[in-house]
Write an enzyme that holds these catalytic residues in place. Sequence first.
Site, short mmCIF file in Angstrom:
data_model
loop_
_atom_site.label_atom_id
_atom_site.label_comp_id
_atom_site.label_asym_id
_atom_site.label_seq_id
_atom_site.Cartn_x
_atom_site.Cartn_y
_atom_site.Cartn_z
N LYS A 43 0.94 -1.13 -0.05
CA LYS A 43 -0.03 0.04 -0.04
C LYS A 43 0.71 1.37 -0.05
O LYS A 43 0.30 2.24 -0.27
CB LYS A 43 -0.96 -0.08 1.22
N SER A 279 -2.93 -12.42 5.01
CA SER A 279 -3.07 -12.18 3.61
C SER A 279 -2.05 -12.87 2.76
O SER A 279 -2.31 -13.42 1.49
CB SER A 279 -3.37 -10.79 3.35
#
Length: 498
Positions: A43, A279
């Site tokens: 991100k 994840s």
Amino acid sequence: MARHDSILDTIGRTPTVRLARLAPAGVNVHVKLEAFNPMGSVKDRMALAVIEQAERSGALRPGQTVIEATSGNTGIGLAMVCARKGYPLVVTMAENFSLERRRLLRFLGARVVLTPASEKGSGMLAKAVELAEAHGYFLCRQFENAANPEVHSRTTAREILEDFEGMALHAWVTGFGTGGTLKGVAGTLKAADPATRVVVAEPDNAPLLGSGEAQPAGASHPRFRPHLMQGWSPDFVSPLTQQAVAAGLVDEVVPVAGEEALRLARELARQEGIFAGISGGATLAAALDVARRAPTGSHVVCMLPDTGERYQSTPLFDGIGEEMNDEELALSRSTPGYRFDRPAPMAAKAPAEAANDTEAERFVDACLAEAPVVMFGLAWCEFCWSARKLFTRLGIDYRSVDLDGAACQADDLGVRLRPVLARRTGAPTLPQIFIGGEPLGGCGELFEAWRDGSLGARLDACGVAYDGEAEIVPESLLPGWLHTRANMLENSLPITQS
């Protein structure tokens, strides 16, 4: 090593590593380690791109507050970018995301507004919109912002193509959250080689894409259920993800069980030495499924979005203890020294016949005359930290004299003060706390005085202001290892102060 003018210049160019032990025989499984970004996740790329695009367009004004709804990684990336560029940041986050993420955000200077877990991702997004409209904040809109996929097309995808120049890429595997990585990378990889398969992983109990059901406007997807993979699959299919699916960029959707995601994140660490989050384990589970069905010699690339460090308060670390387990205790006891199941050597008392140090005595007198509450301690000592925490929580103005601090190094003043304090208090340990010029004791005595009310009485007598209504369990201010040590000694041996 490259030199950079800004931490922002270090975003991207993350390594791709081939797995040696977890991949099926004959197939090359590679992981792209986005934890190598400066704030530890993929991100970071999007955070910088969104802010810089807003600066270029004029949508973000100098000094304007930035706000975004995030499970954590986007917020952490934004916190880095905003800190470097000078923008205040507010993050809205559902309360069920890991505690480490909140603390990292606040450490970086962001304000964190929590929303009820029952309201899911939609709730934290709605709160961000509400706050932006009420206060004039710049809302990043990561789930629909075109700068999000653009940066992945321009950087992430190009890095992968460069890493596999001259080689056919059988499949690229990713999860989806905002859809920015999916749309940006998939579009570029497909343009370079339409034969490259794009595989999207999602939680098996929340098949938002696999179900084929459309995303209702302004509502949670009917197939969403809470799942373990933070940052993956919010309770809606984002506009960017919908665009990727509509463009035919997704060849396959692989469901992944939460327990399998946890298992593979742990196996990555223990068999490959790669530290990734839940994840990442989930994406790897899908990549290995693809690899088992791939032709011999194939190359499969799997995105590992972040580091495992921000999952320590989640089920990923269940069973990872802070205390020594039976095997470690047995190893400790296999040699005679440096063991916690024996009394620590008592600190030596200052010899009674030690000569008086007039200068050190005067220094102590001067300190006691300057403030009604004085603590002589050590900067590094956990007991001193804990005493300071209590003073701070109570709002007590006090003077701290650190014997190991720079101010006490001249002429070994810090060393010379210890016997002076020992003679005055009858104890060689630190900290030593004085109220109204009279010794109270150390950290333990301070805690007991707060519990029995005598601390308040002594502060009142000296006219020292404090919060008498504060509800504090003093032991909660101690570092965890002290509780651990006390448990190991079964409360049978005294824990001495430093």
